[in-house]
Design a protein around this motif. Structure first.
Motif, PDB file in Angstrom:
ATOM      1  N   ARG A  80       0.876  -1.216   0.083  1.00  0.00           N
ATOM      2  CA  ARG A  80       0.021  -0.048   0.017  1.00  0.00           C
ATOM      3  C   ARG A  80       0.722   1.445   0.016  1.00  0.00           C
ATOM      4  N   GLU A  81       1.931   1.221   0.797  1.00  0.00           N
ATOM      5  CA  GLU A  81       2.801   2.628   0.846  1.00  0.00           C
ATOM      6  C   GLU A  81       3.638   2.633  -0.382  1.00  0.00           C
ATOM      7  N   HIS A  82       4.107   1.430  -1.032  1.00  0.00           N
ATOM      8  CA  HIS A  82       4.524   1.713  -2.110  1.00  0.00           C
ATOM      9  C   HIS A  82       3.809   2.473  -3.271  1.00  0.00           C
ATOM     10  N   LEU A  83       2.396   1.779  -3.394  1.00  0.00           N
ATOM     11  CA  LEU A  83       1.528   2.614  -4.406  1.00  0.00           C
ATOM     12  C   LEU A  83       1.162   3.942  -4.144  1.00  0.00           C
ATOM     13  N   ALA A  84       1.195   4.121  -2.784  1.00  0.00           N
ATOM     14  CA  ALA A  84       0.889   5.873  -2.361  1.00  0.00           C
ATOM     15  C   ALA A  84       2.167   6.521  -2.799  1.00  0.00           C
ATOM     16  N   ARG A  85       3.246   6.075  -2.477  1.00  0.00           N
ATOM     17  CA  ARG A  85       4.451   6.865  -3.118  1.00  0.00           C
ATOM     18  C   ARG A  85       4.721   6.995  -4.543  1.00  0.00           C
ATOM     19  N   VAL A  86       4.379   6.105  -5.235  1.00  0.00           N
ATOM     20  CA  VAL A  86       4.401   6.113  -6.755  1.00  0.00           C
ATOM     21  C   VAL A  86       3.304   7.186  -7.231  1.00  0.00           C
ATOM     22  N   LEU A  87       2.157   7.342  -6.575  1.00  0.00           N
ATOM     23  CA  LEU A  87       1.029   8.172  -6.965  1.00  0.00           C
ATOM     24  C   LEU A  87       1.368   9.514  -6.580  1.00  0.00           C
ATOM     25  N   GLN A  88       1.801   9.737  -5.303  1.00  0.00           N
ATOM     26  CA  GLN A  88       2.310  10.944  -5.001  1.00  0.00           C
ATOM     27  C   GLN A  88       3.417  11.678  -5.578  1.00  0.00           C
ATOM     28  N   ALA A  89       4.278  10.845  -6.109  1.00  0.00           N
ATOM     29  CA  ALA A  89       5.422  11.512  -7.027  1.00  0.00           C
ATOM     30  C   ALA A  89       5.006  11.718  -8.566  1.00  0.00           C
ATOM     31  N   LEU A  90       3.849  11.604  -8.930  1.00  0.00           N
ATOM     32  CA  LEU A  90       3.337  11.796 -10.106  1.00  0.00           C
ATOM     33  C   LEU A  90       3.199  13.486  -9.969  1.00  0.00           C
ATOM     34  N   PRO A  91       3.432  14.186 -11.179  1.00  0.00           N
ATOM     35  CA  PRO A  91       3.295  15.476 -11.596  1.00  0.00           C
ATOM     36  C   PRO A  91       1.744  15.984 -11.147  1.00  0.00           C
ATOM     37  N   GLU A  92       1.583  17.181 -10.712  1.00  0.00           N
ATOM     38  CA  GLU A  92       0.312  17.621 -10.510  1.00  0.00           C
ATOM     39  C   GLU A  92      -0.495  17.850 -11.665  1.00  0.00           C
ATOM     40  N   GLY A  93      -1.624  17.405 -11.758  1.00  0.00           N
ATOM     41  CA  GLY A  93      -2.641  17.377 -13.038  1.00  0.00           C
ATOM     42  C   GLY A  93      -2.298  16.053 -13.811  1.00  0.00           C
ATOM     43  N   THR A  94      -1.675  15.073 -13.433  1.00  0.00           N
ATOM     44  CA  THR A  94      -1.643  13.865 -14.137  1.00  0.00           C
ATOM     45  C   THR A  94      -3.029  13.308 -14.390  1.00  0.00           C
ATOM     46  N   SER A  95      -3.336  12.897 -15.779  1.00  0.00           N
ATOM     47  CA  SER A  95      -4.529  12.443 -15.802  1.00  0.00           C
ATOM     48  C   SER A  95      -4.795  11.052 -15.266  1.00  0.00           C
ATOM     49  N   PRO A  96      -6.287  10.956 -14.929  1.00  0.00           N
ATOM     50  CA  PRO A  96      -6.748   9.525 -14.410  1.00  0.00           C
ATOM     51  C   PRO A  96      -6.296   8.390 -15.038  1.00  0.00           C
ATOM     52  N   ALA A  97      -6.103   8.313 -16.546  1.00  0.00           N
ATOM     53  CA  ALA A  97      -5.562   7.466 -17.115  1.00  0.00           C
ATOM     54  C   ALA A  97      -4.294   6.852 -16.907  1.00  0.00           C
ATOM     55  N   ASP A  98      -3.337   8.033 -17.015  1.00  0.00           N
ATOM     56  CA  ASP A  98      -1.834   7.885 -16.639  1.00  0.00           C
ATOM     57  C   ASP A  98      -1.800   7.535 -15.074  1.00  0.00           C
ATOM     58  N   ARG A  99      -2.539   7.885 -14.237  1.00  0.00           N
ATOM     59  CA  ARG A  99      -2.255   7.578 -12.764  1.00  0.00           C
ATOM     60  C   ARG A  99      -2.674   5.948 -12.728  1.00  0.00           C
ATOM     61  N   ILE A 100      -3.674   5.543 -13.354  1.00  0.00           N
ATOM     62  CA  ILE A 100      -3.957   4.253 -13.419  1.00  0.00           C
ATOM     63  C   ILE A 100      -2.852   3.278 -13.898  1.00  0.00           C
ATOM     64  N   SER A 101      -2.298   3.961 -15.342  1.00  0.00           N
ATOM     65  CA  SER A 101      -0.973   3.233 -15.679  1.00  0.00           C
ATOM     66  C   SER A 101       0.097   3.079 -14.782  1.00  0.00           C
ATOM     67  N   ALA A 102       0.336   4.410 -13.890  1.00  0.00           N
ATOM     68  CA  ALA A 102       1.396   4.320 -13.021  1.00  0.00           C
ATOM     69  C   ALA A 102       1.095   3.135 -11.720  1.00  0.00           C
ATOM     70  N   ALA A 103      -0.394   2.868 -11.466  1.00  0.00           N
ATOM     71  CA  ALA A 103      -0.613   2.181 -10.485  1.00  0.00           C
ATOM     72  C   ALA A 103      -0.471   0.667 -10.875  1.00  0.00           C
ATOM     73  N   VAL A 104      -0.522   0.423 -12.316  1.00  0.00           N
ATOM     74  CA  VAL A 104      -0.380  -1.043 -12.841  1.00  0.00           C
ATOM     75  C   VAL A 104       1.099  -1.225 -12.629  1.00  0.00           C
ATOM     76  N   ASP A 105       1.902  -0.527 -13.137  1.00  0.00           N
ATOM     77  CA  ASP A 105       3.571  -0.532 -12.939  1.00  0.00           C
ATOM     78  C   ASP A 105       3.879  -0.944 -11.545  1.00  0.00           C
ATOM     79  N   ALA A 106       3.315   0.115 -10.548  1.00  0.00           N
ATOM     80  CA  ALA A 106       3.738  -0.057  -9.243  1.00  0.00           C
ATOM     81  C   ALA A 106       3.381  -1.306  -8.544  1.00  0.00           C
ATOM     82  N   HIS A 107       1.998  -1.908  -8.983  1.00  0.00           N
ATOM     83  CA  HIS A 107       1.703  -3.243  -8.482  1.00  0.00           C
ATOM     84  C   HIS A 107       2.410  -4.186  -8.967  1.00  0.00           C
ATOM     85  N   LEU A 108       2.786  -4.261 -10.335  1.00  0.00           N
ATOM     86  CA  LEU A 108       3.385  -5.297 -10.793  1.00  0.00           C
ATOM     87  C   LEU A 108       4.854  -5.563 -10.457  1.00  0.00           C
TER      88      LEU A 108
END
Length: 208
Positions: A80-108
């Protein structure tokens, strides 16, 4: 729950050594648990992998169940903390689709590259007695809540398919990502290739 036996590891004047031993035990337990499951995880196997005498484990954990409970909670929290760090590190205004893409990367990456703990959780979370799984399941629920928010954000900008029920879509995505622990092998190709394919499939499944 985890508890040290008084008068042993925590009172021997070597807090650093005790902490390192605990870490070795947790790592070894995660590896054995991910390979053999809850029923097949034996203290002797953990001791051998951790390079410690089996009776000495009880200086740090009162029972096999206490040790496994700590591994499950530690692993679920880390994921959970790894996913939170990845999402928090994304630039402000990152699109919802790109946030999901980053979450897939973090999970795998966490599941397949960074941690045996993730595999132990995926393979055992639903097989454990309630007292062993309770804290871990609370962390897993919090992890799912993050994904619930990601899918809701996608819907809020009109990018979730009309024929996709959000909760069902989210659970199907997470189920597919979790299942990779059962079949993926580096010989099939680099992890980056798997991640790119997963990102494409997830986004094509969710978006119009």
């Amino acid at each position: 729950m985890t508890r040290a036996i008084p008068g042993t590891a925590q009172s021997d004047g070597s807090g650093v050594k005790a902490a390192r031993t605990r870490e070795r035990l947790l790592d070894a337990t995660a590896t054995v648990l991910s390979r053999k499951g809850f029923a097949g995880t034996r203290m002797a196997d953990i001791a051998e992998l951790a390079e410690i005498q089996a009776p000495a484990i009880y200086y740090y954990y009162a029972s096999r169940e206490d040790l496994i409970e700590e591994v499950m909670f530690t692993g679920a929290s880390a994921m959970r903390e790894h996913l939170a760090r990845v999402l928090q590190a994304l630039p402000e205004g990152t699109s919802p689709a790109d946030r999901i893409s980053a979450a897939v990367d973090a999970h795998l990456r966490h599941e397949l590259e960074l941690s045996d703990y993730s595999t132990a959780i995926i393979r055992n979370a639903n097989q454990l007695p309630p007292q062993v799984s309770r804290r871990a399941l609370a962390e897993i629920a919090a992890y799912n809540d993050v994904w619930r928010g990601l899918v809701a954000d996608l819907a809020a900008v009109g990018q979730l398919r009309a024929d996709v029920e959000p909760a069902t879509g989210r659970m199907l995505v997470l189920g597919a990502l979790n299942w990779t622990a059962e079949w993926w092998d580096p010989s099939r190709g680099p992890l980056s290739e798997l991640i790119r394919t997963a990102q494409s499939m997830v986004l094509h499944a969710l978006r119009p």
